[in-house]
Design an enzyme around this catalytic site. Structure first.
Site, PDB file in Angstrom:
ATOM      1  CD  GLU A 495     -12.063  11.844  -8.924  1.00 11.41           C
ATOM      2  OE1 GLU A 495     -11.384  12.728  -9.491  1.00 11.41           O
ATOM      3  OE2 GLU A 495     -11.777  11.394  -7.804  1.00 11.41           O
ATOM      4  CG  HIS A 498     -10.949  17.072  -9.051  1.00 13.49           C
ATOM      5  ND1 HIS A 498     -10.361  18.080  -8.313  1.00 13.49           N
ATOM      6  CD2 HIS A 498     -10.913  15.964  -8.268  1.00 13.49           C
ATOM      7  CE1 HIS A 498      -9.997  17.595  -7.131  1.00 13.49           C
ATOM      8  NE2 HIS A 498     -10.320  16.318  -7.079  1.00 13.49           N
ATOM      9  CD  GLU A 524      -8.971  16.813  -3.808  1.00 15.31           C
ATOM     10  OE1 GLU A 524     -10.142  16.451  -4.051  1.00 15.31           O
ATOM     11  OE2 GLU A 524      -7.986  16.327  -4.381  1.00 15.31           O
ATOM     12  CB  ILE A 627       1.908  10.575   1.129  1.00 13.75           C
ATOM     13  CG1 ILE A 627       2.245   9.282   1.878  1.00 13.75           C
ATOM     14  CG2 ILE A 627       0.604  11.160   1.631  1.00 13.75           C
ATOM     15  CD1 ILE A 627       2.580   9.514   3.349  1.00 13.75           C
ATOM     16  CG  PHE A 628       4.995   6.836   0.314  1.00 18.06           C
ATOM     17  CD1 PHE A 628       5.975   7.680   0.824  1.00 18.06           C
ATOM     18  CD2 PHE A 628       4.171   6.161   1.215  1.00 18.06           C
ATOM     19  CE1 PHE A 628       6.135   7.850   2.196  1.00 18.06           C
ATOM     20  CE2 PHE A 628       4.322   6.321   2.589  1.00 18.06           C
ATOM     21  CZ  PHE A 628       5.314   7.168   3.079  1.00 18.06           C
TER      22      PHE A 628
END
EC number: 3.4.24.70
Length: 714
Positions: A495, A498, A524, A627-628
């Site tokens: 993290e 990022h 990423e 993904i949802f």
């Protein structure tokens, strides 16, 4: 009271309260400590009204120039991003029913405004005019990327559709936004709902003291005030710091099965069932793709990425065939090890056995015990080591700045990042611990504000970027600091990678600064790159200090950790490939409402990506938030795509010589000046080539995973 008079009363109240609404104040750092659910409805509605007026003004006065188009547009986009970001962040880390309901109420209005903004013809035409003007070639690369991205995004948000189709498109967008929120609420609620109270110590034999301490702490918080690690009672929950130790260490096979089945069936039944939500999401995504003239949703997703559907599938297959034999061998090794240990289940090892037995095999093969390592990884020491690595590689200093910015929980830390001449260049929040009752699972980095010239406060030339880093690691138990597993250490490094790309950007164009406008399958790269340093001897030795004695991790333990790095690499690789393949399959070939259910697709993909087939009742899709309810739809392959880039980037340091501090610093500086600095202002492949001197190769990734030999035979 009639609704009209209620509205009148509300408007009087709201005029008085709006001026004090924290969402509408100017601030250097968001007032996270004073925002609550009651501010959301009036605050967001007033904000949207204000932005609507600004957008109308912009559309009237727009010209194809930076000051008349991009700067006013950035101000509108930024204000919405920052304010909505605040409440969305609070929902993720401090969820309450009131906050949920308030967000749900104003969300359609916010989506409506975003669509109106994204589908603005005057703005779109002005960007096209810049693109077609004779001055185009004199624009900086970052500005060209910004213009091209705006044109592409407008097309993907339906700008070119006729009115009827656009209305249909907008309905779909509204519905998708609602469904993804509902999906993640169901996952959080289902995770929260499961509690297993244990009073008999025999049932939890094998579990380490750290887990028992955590379970007792959970029991205390649920009203068993006398619970102790030693004597219980204990409460097991489904958040990772609780779930994983059960799967790894509980000798009680029936308990492992029960907890595994509960985990695998989260949000798949009753009023928290996500099945119909998934079906609806996939159906609407396909409709949206068709409206835009694409064959499937994966093509829409790839339109803004480095890869194409074919290239992504090709990489997944290449890595799958390199991993398969190794994963089959992993399973054989487990079976024969379990047999040697006299395990009754050795001939029928299944999902709730593999984690347990691989932990035992790893202990016996490398003589490494995850639990015995924990005291060497205390959070304060890990952060010190991480910050000193950042100083070596990138020439930055990081110092605590607690108290400078309001926080949402007392455990949250706040840091200032300074360059080599001592000037602040960025800030970040760090929220490390798991809080299953109010905080969603997983780990993530997000922007609070991005670097921007346009948004600079009076007297400064640029607004400095601010980031969130959020993890869900083991909280401190009693008076000990948080003692971490090695995986939790890797997560913090990930993290932070990022956050570095967000914070060390040199772009001043806010719309392409930091992680903005970076193709999703390249995003990423810095995070996975940072994970590699966890295995670098000097870095690891600088963080691995016993929290009580200060003694450094023994050399032989480091060597074992290094040897264990490729342990079960084939199996871990396949697991990621399975997620990526199911995602791609659902967004390319799956027909919503057709003969195959989503679970059939999962089973079908698993034949080639799982050595032990999933249980028929496996419902992992119901909690597949990436993904949802996250940004990874038809994009989960990005983890692997970026892992190729990140392993190759790290191999530049290996080539330079990891022990040659001068070479490491020079290579680190080059990494900072390319991958961390250029943000979304240059195409990621160009940025990579500028850093590495050539195009990326998958060879370093396979080599790091010990899969090179097997890939030759596959």
């Amino acid at each position: 009271m009639s609704s009209a008079s209620a509205a009148a009363v509300e408007s009087v109240v709201s005029d008085e309260t709006l001026s004090s609404n924290p969402l509408l104040q100017d601030f250097d750092f968001p007032p996270f400590d004073s925002v609550d659910a009651s501010h959301v409805r009036p605050g967001i509605r007033a904000l949207l009204q204000h932005l609507e007026a600004e957008l109308e003004e912009l559309e009237k006065s727009v010209e194809p120039t930076w000051p008349k188009l991009v700067e006013p547009l950035e101000k509108i986009v930024d204000r919405l991003t920052v304010v909505w970001g605040m409440i969305n962040h609070l929902k993720a880390v401090k969820d309450t029913p009131e906050l949920r309901a308030a967000i749900e109420d104003v969300q359609p209005e916010k989506v409506k405004f975003q669509l109106r903004l994204g589908q603005s013809k005057p703005i779109y035409n002005a960007f096209k005019a810049i693109r077609e003007s004779p001055d185009w070639s004199s624009l900086s690369e970052a500005r060209q990327r910004l213009v091209e991205a705006q044109i592409k995004e407008a097309v993907l948000i339906g700008i070119a559709l006729d009115d009827e189709k656009r209305e249909e498109f907008n309905k779909i967008e509204q519905e998708l936004e609602k469904l993804s929120h509902k999906f993640s609420e169901n996952v959080l609620d289902a995770t929260k709902k499961f509690e297993k109270l244990i009073t008999d110590k025999k049932e939890i034999e094998g579990l380490p003291p750290s887990a028992l301490g955590l379970f007792a702490q959970a029991a205390v918080s649920k009203g068993h005030e006398n619970a102790t690690a030693e004597n219980g009672p204990w409460i097991i929950t489904l958040d990772a710091p609780s779930y994983l130790p059960v799967m790894q260490h509980a000798k009680n096979r029936a308990l492992r099965e029960e907890v595994y089945r509960a985990y695998l069936s989260r949000a798949s039944s009753g009023d928290l069932d996500n099945t119909a939500i998934i079906d609806q999401i996939l159906k609407l995504r396909l409709e949206k793709a068709k409206l835009l003239g694409y064959n499937n949703y994966a093509e829409v997703s790839m339109a803004m990425k480095m890869a194409t559907v074919e290239k992504a599938a090709e990489l997944l297959e290449k890595l799958r065939s390199a991993s398969w034999d190794a994963a089959v061998q992993d399973m054989e090794d487990l079976k024969s090890f379990a047999k040697d240990q006299g395990a009754a289940e050795s001939d029928s090892l299944t999902h709730w056995d593999t984690t347990f037995w691989s932990e035992r095999l790893r202990e016996s093969k490398y003589d490494i015990n995850e639990e015995e390592l924990r005291p060497y990884f205390s959070l304060p020491k890990v952060m010190d080591g991480l910050f000193s690595l950042a100083k070596t590689l990138f020439g930055i200093d990081i110092e605590p700045a607690d108290g400078l910015a309001p926080v949402w929980n007392n455990d949250v830390r706040f840091y200032r990042v300074k360059d080599s001449s001592g000037n602040p260049i960025a800030y970040f929040y760090f929220d490390p611990y798991s809080r299953p009752s109010e905080k969603r699972g997983g780990a993530w980095m997000d922007e609070v504000v991005s670097r921007s010239r346009v948004m600079a406060q009076k007297g400064s030339s640029v607004r400095l970027p601010v980031a969130h880093m959020v993890c869900n690691q083991t909280p401190p138990v009693g008076d000990k600091p948080s003692l971490m597993t090695f995986r939790e250490v890797e997560t913090v490094f990930h993290e932070f990678g990022h956050a570095l790309q967000h914070m060390l950007t040199k772009q001043d164009e806010g719309l392409v600064a930091g992680i903005r406008n970076i193709e999703w399958d390249a995003v990423e790269l810095p995070s996975q790159f940072m994970e590699n340093w966890c295995y670098h001897r000097d870095t690891l030795m600088s963080i691995a200090k016993h929290y009580e004695t200060g003694e450094t991790l023994p050399e032989e333990v480091y060597k074992k950790l290094l040897a264990a790095r490729t342990f079960r690499a084939g199996s871990f690789s396949l697991r990621q490939l399975k997620f990526a393949s199911v995602d791609l399959e659902l967004h390319t070939k799956y027909v919503p409402g057709g003969p195959e259910s989503i679970y059939d697709v999962d089973q079908r993909v698993s034949v080639k990506t799982q050595v032990i087939p999933p249980l028929p009742e496996d419902r992992f899709l119901c909690s597949f938030s990436h993904i949802f309810a996250g940004g990874y739809a038809a994009g989960y392959y990005s983890y692997k795509w970026a892992e190729v880039l990140s392993a190759d980037a790290f191999s530049a340091f290996e080539d330079a010589g990891l022990d040659d501090i001068k070479a490491v610093k020079e290579t680190g500086q080059r990494f900072r000046n390319t991958i961390l600095a250029l943000g979304g202002g240059r195409a990621p492949l160009k940025v990579f080539v500028e850093f590495r001197g050539r195009e990326p190769s998958p060879e370093p990734l396979l080599r790091h995973n010990g899969l090179l030999a097997t890939s030759a035979s596959a």
